[in-house]
Design a protein around this motif. Structure first.
Motif, mmCIF file in Angstrom:
data_model
loop_
_atom_site.group_PDB
_atom_site.id
_atom_site.type_symbol
_atom_site.label_atom_id
_atom_site.label_comp_id
_atom_site.label_asym_id
_atom_site.label_seq_id
_atom_site.Cartn_x
_atom_site.Cartn_y
_atom_site.Cartn_z
ATOM 1 N N LYS A 1 -8.149 13.756 24.783
ATOM 2 C CA LYS A 1 -7.038 14.412 24.083
ATOM 3 C C LYS A 1 -6.197 13.398 23.308
ATOM 4 C CE LYS A 1 -4.780 16.818 27.111
ATOM 5 N NZ LYS A 1 -4.161 17.723 28.102
ATOM 6 N N ALA B 1 -8.013 12.499 20.204
ATOM 7 C CA ALA B 1 -7.955 13.653 19.299
ATOM 8 C C ALA B 1 -6.610 13.742 18.588
ATOM 9 C CB ALA B 1 -8.235 14.942 20.079
ATOM 10 N N ASP C 1 -6.140 13.558 14.607
ATOM 11 C CA ASP C 1 -5.886 14.907 14.125
ATOM 12 C C ASP C 1 -7.160 15.746 14.158
ATOM 13 O OD1 ASP C 1 -4.183 16.926 13.264
ATOM 14 O OD2 ASP C 1 -4.590 16.533 11.146
ATOM 15 N N LYS C 2 -7.842 15.666 15.288
ATOM 16 C CA LYS C 2 -9.059 16.444 15.524
ATOM 17 C C LYS C 2 -8.880 17.194 16.833
ATOM 18 C CE LYS C 2 -12.207 13.145 13.311
ATOM 19 N NZ LYS C 2 -13.491 12.452 13.432
ATOM 20 N N THR C 3 -9.771 18.132 17.089
ATOM 21 C CA THR C 3 -9.727 18.818 18.372
ATOM 22 C C THR C 3 -10.434 17.959 19.422
ATOM 23 O OG1 THR C 3 -11.821 19.986 18.087
ATOM 24 C CG2 THR C 3 -9.828 21.080 17.219
ATOM 25 N N PRO C 4 -10.052 18.098 20.679
ATOM 26 C CA PRO C 4 -10.753 17.357 21.724
ATOM 27 C C PRO C 4 -12.254 17.662 21.749
ATOM 28 C CG PRO C 4 -8.694 18.193 22.581
ATOM 29 C CD PRO C 4 -8.881 18.800 21.213
ATOM 30 N N GLY C 5 -12.614 18.896 21.459
ATOM 31 C CA GLY C 5 -14.029 19.270 21.415
ATOM 32 C C GLY C 5 -14.783 18.524 20.332
ATOM 33 N N THR C 6 -14.163 18.372 19.182
ATOM 34 C CA THR C 6 -14.789 17.632 18.086
ATOM 35 C C THR C 6 -14.966 16.173 18.468
ATOM 36 O OG1 THR C 6 -13.861 19.117 16.427
ATOM 37 C CG2 THR C 6 -14.532 16.938 15.668
#
Length: 71
Positions: free
Chosen positions: A48, A51, A55-60
């Motif tokens: 996290k 991320a 500025d990305k999602t944790p999934g990405t």
């Protein structure tokens, strides 16, 4: 080179910047980078934090780390 450090380098972000933007301690980030377990040793907190800094999602971030680790 550790896959986590490689990922940070590819995204032009330092551990210091991740720490400042996310509030996660530099010691925690250093431990993740120094870990011999690659991404298997990562906690959700570290993912996290990365991320947030990118500025990305944790999934990405996790997907990109998995791809990088398999190369």
């Amino acid at each position: 080179m550790n896959v986590i450090q490689q990922y940070l380098d590819q995204n032009n972000v330092t551990r210091y910047k991740v720490s400042k933007l996310s509030g996660l301690g530099q010691t925690t980030l250093k431990a993740a980078v120094d870990s011999k377990n690659g991404i298997d040793g990562l906690t959700g907190k570290v993912i996290k934090a990365i991320a947030v800094a990118l500025d990305k999602t944790p999934g990405t971030v996790l997907d990109e780390l998995l791809l990088l680790e398999t190369k």
